[in-house]
Design an enzyme around this catalytic site. Structure first.
Site, PDB file in Angstrom:
ATOM      1  N   THR A   1       0.861  -1.181   0.000  1.00 48.59           N
ATOM      2  CA  THR A   1       0.000   0.000   0.000  1.00 48.59           C
ATOM      3  C   THR A   1       0.891   1.222   0.000  1.00 48.59           C
ATOM      4  O   THR A   1       1.619   1.458   0.961  1.00 48.59           O
ATOM      5  CB  THR A   1      -0.908  -0.008   1.244  1.00 48.59           C
ATOM      6  OG1 THR A   1      -1.738  -1.174   1.185  1.00 48.59           O
ATOM      7  CG2 THR A   1      -1.786   1.228   1.287  1.00 48.59           C
TER       8      THR A   1
ATOM      9  N   LYS B   1      -7.392   1.456  -2.788  1.00 44.87           N
ATOM     10  CA  LYS B   1      -6.972   0.766  -1.558  1.00 44.87           C
ATOM     11  C   LYS B   1      -6.982   1.744  -0.383  1.00 44.87           C
ATOM     12  O   LYS B   1      -7.513   1.457   0.699  1.00 44.87           O
ATOM     13  CB  LYS B   1      -5.564   0.187  -1.743  1.00 44.87           C
ATOM     14  CG  LYS B   1      -4.949  -0.420  -0.483  1.00 44.87           C
ATOM     15  CD  LYS B   1      -5.667  -1.692  -0.043  1.00 44.87           C
ATOM     16  CE  LYS B   1      -5.402  -2.084   1.404  1.00 44.87           C
ATOM     17  NZ  LYS B   1      -4.022  -2.383   1.724  1.00 44.87           N
TER      18      LYS B   1
ATOM     19  N   LYS C   1      -0.814   6.307   9.706  1.00 42.13           N
ATOM     20  CA  LYS C   1      -0.091   6.275   8.428  1.00 42.13           C
ATOM     21  C   LYS C   1      -1.089   6.106   7.274  1.00 42.13           C
ATOM     22  O   LYS C   1      -1.038   6.820   6.278  1.00 42.13           O
ATOM     23  CB  LYS C   1       0.902   5.100   8.428  1.00 42.13           C
ATOM     24  CG  LYS C   1       2.002   5.199   7.392  1.00 42.13           C
ATOM     25  CD  LYS C   1       2.620   3.829   7.112  1.00 42.13           C
ATOM     26  CE  LYS C   1       1.687   2.960   6.264  1.00 42.13           C
ATOM     27  NZ  LYS C   1       2.244   1.681   5.821  1.00 42.13           N
TER      28      LYS C   1
END
Lengths: 294, 294, 294, 294
Positions: D95, D171, D241
Site C-alpha cells: 500500500t 486501496k 499512516k
C-alpha cells in the site's frame, strides 16, 4: 559583524539591505545570481558558493522560500553543515517545517555548529522598513549574539525558548490561527448574508469591536467585497502549504487541530475548482457554494 | 418619547437608566418586581403587567435573556401581541434565535404592529456608559423613529437591513466568529506550547500584529494563563447556547458552519467534564486534553 | 391482550395489522380517520379519541412521525397523561428525541403510569412481515408484559436497559452511524473516482469484504450510480431530522459527535441547493462539488 | 513464469509461497536475508541484489511496508529503474502513496518499463490461503499478463483502470472508509453508552441489520469490550499512516475528506496520550474522554 546571507528574494533582499545599511559587512549568495546585483551595488560582497558565504563570518542567515531550498542549502553537497565553521551560527529566517527545523538542530549540533530558528512576521515593505516581528528559538547565547542583526531587521523579537523548533511552531501556529479566522469569517458572512445583511454592514460589526484588528479588517474586506476574485496577496496554494505545515507540526508534537482541518478542506476545494492562484480568502467562495449561494 | 421597557436585568437596567436620563418617560416591567426598584427610584414608572407597559407609549423595548422569556412576554396571555396598540413598535434588544425573530415578525405584522430586532454588543458597564453597538433590523421608518433611543443607549448603530432576522443573524454570527477565534487560539496555544513556547510569548506574538484586538487579547490571556479556571465572564453553558443559536440560524437559512461545530464539540466536552460554569475559553482545556497535555 | 394503537401511517398500520392477526383486540386512533379504515375492516375497533384509545386496554402503543405529534397525543388536552389508567403502559414505538422521551418518562411516572420506549428498525414491508428489530427501554416488568406484542411485530428485541431514554438513544445512534457511513462512502467514492476508478469497481471493492452489509450495498450503489437523483427512499430533509436528533441527544448526555457534524453539513448544503427531497445519499453530490467535480 | 519477488515480510512470504506452489519459478530478495530462508527451503532461488531479482524474469513483484522501502528498492542505486529490463513489469503490491505511485509510473515509463499497482486486501492468513482481494491498476496487457500470478494469490481481482494510481487510491480510500466507520461507531457507542445502553446491546443492534459486516462486527466488538486495551491487530500509529495516505491522496487529486480528518484527530490524540501501539480502535477511548467518560 560579518554576515553571510543566503536567499535574496524580495524579503531577503530587504533584510540584507537593512543589515548592510547598519554598517555590517555582508556577503550574499543566491542560486539565481542576478537577484544579488542590487544589494551588491550597495556594497555587499558577492559570494560564489554556499560554502564561501558560510565561511565569510560568524553568522550565516538563510531566508529561503521552502523546506526544499533550505534542505539543499544546508544539507546538500558543500552545504552549510559541511562548510560552516565549528561554533558558527546558522540563523534560518524563513518559515520551515517543525520536522526540518528539528533535523537541522540535531545535524548542526553534531557538526559542532549552532542553529537558530528566527522566522519573521511581515511582508517585504515591512522588512524594508526594519519593522519585522522576529520569533527566536535557539541557545540563549547565540540568539543574544544575533540581536544586533535582529535589531536592524525588526521592530521587536519574541523569545520562543531555547529550542529552534519553538520559533518555527509559533510562526506556523500564528499562520494557522489566521487561516481559521478567515474560515470563521467566511462562515459568519455567509450566515449574515443569507439572512439579508449586507457584507459591508457585517464587516463593520465585526471590526468595530472584538475584532478590530488587521486580520479581520483586511480579510473581512476581501470577503465582503469578494476581493479574492482580484489580485492575490497570498494565494490559496501558498495558504495550503502553510496549513499543511501546521498540521504536520501538530502531528510531530501530538496536537490535533480540528479548526485547521476545516480551513484546509476549504482550500482544497478552492484549488480543486481552479482557484489555487487566487487569494486564500477564496475559501469564502467555497463556504458560499456549500451554502447554496453559488 | 414615552417608552415601555421590559426586562430589568443588569443590561436592561443600565439601558433603561440611559433612556430615562435623556429625558424620556419610561415605564418598566420585570417579572421579579424588585429588580425595577433602582430605576423606579430614578423616576421610572412601575408597570404592573406586560400589557400596561405595552400601552404606555409608542415603543416597547424588551431586553430578555432568552427565547423562552421573550416568547412568554410577546406571545403569552396578555402579552405584547395582544396588548401593543396597532402601529406600536416592539424593539427586541436581547439576543434571540432567528426562528423566534422570524415568527414574531410575522405575528406582529398580522396584529398590525411593527417588530424591530436590535440586539446589542457590549457588557453592562458599556451599556451604563451608553456605548453599546446596536444592530438594527426592521422597517426603515420604525428604526428611524427609535434612533433617539438608540442614540442614548449606544455609541453607534449598524444597519442590518429591513428584515428583523438580519440583525439577529448578524449578532449570532458575530458571537460564532468569536467562538471560532477562541477555539483557533486554543489550537495555536497547544501547538506552540507543546513545541516549547511559553504561553505568554505566543500571546504576544498573536496580539502584536494581525490579531491586535480585544477578542484575542482577552481570550488569549485567559488561555495563556489558564484563567478559565478562575471566575467566568461568560460561561461554557452560555457559550453553548450562543453556538447553538448560530447552528440553528445556519439550518434556517441553509448555511453549514463547520468551524462552529468544532467549537460546539469542545464546549460539549467541557460541560460533560463538569466545567459548564467556567469561562467558555475552557474549550482550551479540552483542546489541551485532546493533545495529551492533561 | 387489549391494545390501543395510535398512529396509523404506513408503519403503524402494518404493525397494528400484525397485532390484530395474532388474535389480540385492538382499538385504533388516527387524527386523519380515513387511515384507520383498512385496519378497522380487518376487525379493529375505531376509537373516537386519544382518551378512548388509552382506556381500551392495559397497553397503548403510539407510532407517530415526530416529537410534535407525540407531544400532542401524550401531553395535550385529553392526552395519554390525562387518560391512561394508573398502572397503564404507554409504548412509544416511533423515533423520538431523547429530550421528549426523558420528559414523558417523568410525566408518566408522576401520573402513576408506565412509559416504555420501543423504537423499531425496518421499513413498512419489514413491519408487514413482522420482522422488525425492536429496541426496548423501560421497566423490566412492563417490557416483559409487552413481549407478546413485540413478538408478533418483530423478529427480535434488543434490551436497551430500564431507562426509556436508552432505547431512544440507541435508535438515534444507529441512524447516526448510518449517516456517517454514507458520508464516508461519499468521500471514498470521490477519492477513488478522481483517481480514475469506476464507481462500480469501488463499490465492489467496498462491499466485497469489510463492508459486505446492506448499508454499504444499498447506499454505495446509490452513490456509484448517482441514484440519489432518482426516487428518494429517505429524503435529505428527513435525514437532517435524524441527524439533528443525534446531535441533540449528544448534547443532552454530553457526547460530542464530530463525524455526525460532517454529515449534517453535507445535508444542509444539499438542502440549501434545493435537493432536500432527494435521497439523503445526495450528500455524495455535495462531496463531489466540494471536490470540484460538479 | 519466472518471477522476482522483493519483500519477504509476513505478507510477502505467504504470497511468494503461493506463487511457488503453483509451479512458477521464483527468485526472492529481502534486505534482511534471513527472512528468505523458509521460501528458499521450499524451492525459491535466493537473489543477492535487487538487480539480480529484477533480471530473473519478466515480472518483479514488490511487497514492501512503506514508501521509503519502495523508493529505495525502485529508485535507489542498482534499483528496479536501473536494473529491470526494457519491457519488464514491476508490480507493486504494497500500500503506497498516490504520489509515489504516480512518480514510479512516470519513471518506469521513461525507462521503457511497465509499472502496475496491485495492492491487496487481507491479512497474512488470507494471503496464505490465496484468498486476497487484489486491486489492479495499470496497462491492460500488463495486468493481463500477471493474471496467472494474481489467480494464485487472490480470490479475485478488481479492475481499477489503466492508471496505477487508481488502484493505489482505491486501496487507500477503502482503508479510509474503515477509519471513518470506527470513529462513527465510537461516537455511536458513546451516545448509547452514556444513555444507559450496554455496549453488548448496541453492538447487536448495529450488526444485526444495516451493518452486518466484518468491519462493524470486529471493531464494534473491540469498542464494546474495550478490547483495544489488549493486543493490537493494527496499531493507532499504523492507522495514522493509512489515514495520512488518504489525506495526501485527497490533496493530490483535489478531494477534501472531512470525515477522515475526524479519524485522524482521534488517532493523534490517542498517540499523544501514549496509546500509539494499541489497536487503532483506541480512537473510541478518545471519543469517550471527549465525552467526559474517562
Amino acid at each position: 559583524m560579518k554576515v553571510g546571507f543566503i536567499g535574496l528574494g524580495r524579503m531577503g533582499s530587504a533584510m540584507a539591505d537593512r543589515i548592510l545599511a547598519a554598517g555590517h559587512e555582508v556577503a550574499v549568495y543566491n542560486r539565481t545570481v542576478a537577484k544579488c546585483s542590487d544589494v551588491v551595488s550597495r556594497g555587499a560582497k558577492l559570494a560564489g558558493t554556499v560554502a564561501e558565504t558560510a565561511r565569510f563570518g560568524d553568522v550565516v542567515i538563510t531566508m529561503l522560500e521552502n523546506d526544499a531550498a533550505l534542505s539543499s542549502v544546508a544539507m546538500g553537497d558543500g552545504g552549510l553543515l559541511q562548510s560552516l565553521p565549528r561554533g558558527g551560527i546558522h540563523v534560518a529566517m524563513g518559515t520551515h517545517s517543525v520536522a526540518l527545523v528539528g533535523k537541522l538542530t540535531e545535524a548542526h549540533a553534531e557538526a559542532g555548529q549552532i542553529f537558530v530558528s528566527a522566522p519573521v512576521m511581515g511582508r517585504p515593505p515591512v522588512a524594508a522598513a526594519g519593522q519585522l516581528g522576529i520569533l527566536t528559538g535557539g541557545p540563549a547565547a547565540a540568539v543574544e549574539k544575533c540581536q544586533p542583526l535582529f535589531a536592524v531587521m525588526g521592530r521587536r523579537t519574541f523569545d520562543c525558548g531555547t529550542a529552534p523548533v519553538g520559533a518555527a511552531a509559533a510562526k506556523i501556529a500564528n499562520n494557522a490561527v489566521l487561516a481559521c479566522a478567515i474560515e470563521a469569517m467566511a462562515e459568519g458572512f455567509a450566515l449574515a448574508g443569507k439572512s439579508g445583511v449586507a457584507g459591508s454592514a457585517f464587516l463593520e460589526i465585526l471590526t468595530d469591536g472584538l475584532f478590530a484588528a488587521p486580520a479581520y479588517k483586511i480579510y473581512g474586506k476581501l470577503i465582503a467585497e469578494r476581493g479574492y476574485l482580484g489580485d492575490a496577496g497570498f494565494t490559496a496554494t501558498t495558504g495550503l502549504k502553510d496549513v499543511n505545515l501546521a498540521l504536520a507540526a501538530g502531528e510531530t508534537v501530538g496536537v490535533p487541530l480540528p479548526s485547521v482541518n476545516v480551513s484546509r478542506d476549504r482550500l482544497l476545494s478552492a484549488i480543486a475548482r481552479g482557484n489555487g492562484e487566487r487569494d486564500w480568502s477564496v475559501m469564502a467562495d467555497e463556504q458560499a457554494r456549500a451554502s447554496g449561494m453559488a
